[in-house]
Structure formats: C-alpha cells, structure tokens
Write an enzyme that holds these catalytic residues in place. Structure first.
Site, PDB file in Angstrom:
ATOM      1  N   GLU A   1      25.328 -59.449  48.356  1.00 53.51           N
ATOM      2  CA  GLU A   1      25.210 -60.482  49.388  1.00 53.51           C
ATOM      3  C   GLU A   1      25.693 -61.838  48.901  1.00 53.51           C
ATOM      4  O   GLU A   1      25.962 -62.744  49.693  1.00 53.51           O
ATOM      5  CB  GLU A   1      23.769 -60.604  49.864  1.00 53.51           C
ATOM      6  CG  GLU A   1      22.841 -61.288  48.887  1.00 53.51           C
ATOM      7  CD  GLU A   1      21.430 -61.459  49.450  1.00 53.51           C
ATOM      8  OE1 GLU A   1      20.910 -62.572  49.328  1.00 53.51           O
ATOM      9  OE2 GLU A   1      20.877 -60.494  50.000  1.00 53.51           O
TER      10      GLU A   1
ATOM     11  N   GLU B   1      25.552 -46.943  67.427  1.00 51.58           N
ATOM     12  CA  GLU B   1      25.015 -46.394  68.668  1.00 51.58           C
ATOM     13  C   GLU B   1      25.892 -46.682  69.886  1.00 51.58           C
ATOM     14  O   GLU B   1      25.633 -46.169  70.977  1.00 51.58           O
ATOM     15  CB  GLU B   1      23.593 -46.918  68.886  1.00 51.58           C
ATOM     16  CG  GLU B   1      22.628 -46.401  67.823  1.00 51.58           C
ATOM     17  CD  GLU B   1      21.174 -46.657  68.142  1.00 51.58           C
ATOM     18  OE1 GLU B   1      20.898 -47.446  69.046  1.00 51.58           O
ATOM     19  OE2 GLU B   1      20.315 -46.045  67.473  1.00 51.58           O
TER      20      GLU B   1
END
Length: 311
Positions: free
Chosen positions: A125, A94
C-alpha cells in the site's frame, strides 16, 4: 530500516485521524459479556447509513459522471489496498453476473495483486509507483473512471492511482472515511464518509469498511441503472451462468411481463436465454431477431426498445 523519526511522524499522522482514535470508554470491552459486546457493535454499525446519507449529493454527482464516461465505452476501475482493495475487487467481480458487463468493464485493483486478496501484503500500500504500473497495464484513458478507496484517505497506493489516472484524463473519485483527506483532495470527486472511531482502535474493516461497501454498492448499481442495465428494479441483464441464475432469469421475465411459464420458456428459448430480449419479444410481440435488433439500435435500453417497437 527507516529512521525512528519516520515512525514518529507516522504515529503523529495516525493520531490525527478520526478512524484511528482511541475510545477510552471501550477500554474494558474484553471483559464484557458477549451479548453486550454484540449490542455495542450493532449500535456502532447502525450509525453508518446516516454517515453515508450526509454524502449523498457528492455520491450522486460522482455516479452521473461515471455513467457518462461508461456510456462512451469507458471502464470503472477501483484501486485500493487491504480491506479497501478487497471491497473494490468484490464489487467489480459481481458486476458480470449481475449486469452482464463486458470482461474488463469493471475492474478491481488491489495493492500487491490477486494474492493480496487472501494474504496480507500491507507493505504494497505504500507504493504510488505500483499503482501507476497497475493502471498503465490497463492502458487507462480519458473515458475511464478510477475510484481510489482508502479508509484513512492517506494510502499512497490509492492516492497514486487517482493522481496518475487524473493525469491521463480519467475521471477520478476519492472515497475515504476521514475529513480533509489527501485522497479526496487528489480526486475530482471527493467523497468522505466520516464514521468516527472504530469499536477496535484502527480496525477500519469495521464501520469504515461497511461505509465503503455501501458507497461502492451505490456507484456500481446506480451507474448500471443509468446505463439501462435494469428494467424498473429488475436485473434484466443478469447472466444466467448457473442453476440459481437461470431460475432467476425465468422469474424476472415472468415479473416483467406477467406471462405464463410456458410463454416465458418459449421466449427465453427464442432469444438464447437473454432476459432483456425475451421480455421484449413478449411485451412488443416481436420475434427474437427483431428484439435483438431493436435493443442494438436502442443501446441496450429496454424501455427505449419498447418505445420503438410499440410507437
């Protein structure tokens, strides 16, 4: 298959984490009316801003350090797995339309790569090496900032990213939701927003995710304010890439200058739609090329450019 002792050790570790705590008072939540569950969830969410508020001094110190590096041309890089990684990618994605950041200036890395945005790849992960490879692909260096994001504060990918970046001379931030986390300890700036046990045991996309989103909002937004990407509370570096943003651009110029619609249109036309430049032409009564030069000489800071033009 890993030995059973590994799983026992992991269970013991999870039992020690606040974010994983089991709340016996909610054991019958599935039998409550929907409205009651919604009230419970809303009450839980309402506690998150207070938890963030307790960490504001650490957050502000980290932001000042980020802004200093980015002013030298460095990048802001988020690294996380699962929900934490997705939140980092969201925040990074964004920044270009909101602040007209350069391609690659704000980056979101998620364990497992882009496909992990829409599909669970939780095994990724567990790899510090994967984080190191992802950062090496970016050529991370001394002017960059790497923010490791992990609710538990124990995710190997996030810890590995922070440790590797720190060894390369980068500024490092560790954002976690448990106290005494390995992630915060690995970073120069540790931020631990302890939101407490979740409504659903271990579902850290809830309060922990909300807390991480709030902190990431602060890191990117306030850094961009410090870099002169705003004029007051107006997004003067907004990139007008669609009809909504083009309308917003016109509104921002009008709010900043008080100019009539015709003047706003003329100023934007004279500056190829650059909001910051258009504002400068109107407030300093200069032409488009002069506005561009003044902003270049002022490092893109509109207030500085205005002072140069009117002083």
């Amino acid at each position: 298959m890993p030995p059973a002792s590994n799983y026992r050790d992991l269970r013991t570790e999870l039992d020690s984490l606040t974010t994983e705590s089991f709340r016996r008072e909610l054991a019958d939540i599935d039998q409550l009316p929907t409205l009651d569950i919604a009230r419970l969830m809303n009450n839980e969410d309402a506690t998150v801003p207070a938890a963030v508020a307790e960490r504001l001094p650490e957050i502000a110190a980290a932001i000042d350090a980020v802004a200093e590096r980015m002013a030298r041309g460095g990048r802001l890089i988020y690294a996380g797995a699962g929900t934490a990684g997705r939140l980092g990618v969201l925040d990074a994605s964004e920044c270009p339309p909101t602040f007209n950041t350069r391609p690659g200036q704000v980056v979101g890395l998620i364990a497992g790569g882009p496909q992990a945005l829409v599909a669970s790849m939780e095994g990724a992960e567990d790899s510090k090496e994967l984080a190191e490879a992802d950062l090496d692909a970016l050529g991370v260096g001394a002017d960059d900032t790497v923010v490791g994001v992990s609710a538990s504060g124990r995710t190997p990918y996030a810890i590995g990213a922070v440790a590797h970046a720190r060894a390369r001379g980068s500024l490092t931030i560790g954002l976690a939701c448990n106290a005494g986390s390995a992630l915060a300890a690995a970073a120069e700036h540790g931020i631990e927003v302890v939101v407490g046990p979740e409504l659903l045991t271990g579902s850290t996309r809830l309060k922990a995710g909300t807390a991480q989103k709030l902190v990431l909002n602060m890191i990117s937004t306030i850094t961009m304010i410090r870099l002169g990407k705003t004029y007051g509370n107006l997004m003067v570096d907004v990139r007008a890439s669609n009809d909504k943003l083009r309308a917003r651009s016109r509104r921002i110029v009008a709010l900043a200058t008080g100019a009539a619609d015709e003047e706003v249109e003329a100023a934007l036309a004279a500056t190829d739609g650059e909001v910051k430049n258009a504002i400068l032409t109107l407030l300093a009564d200069v032409d488009g090329p002069t506005a561009a030069r003044l902003l270049e000489e002022s490092g893109g800071r509109l207030r500085t450019a205005l002072a140069r033009a009117t002083g």
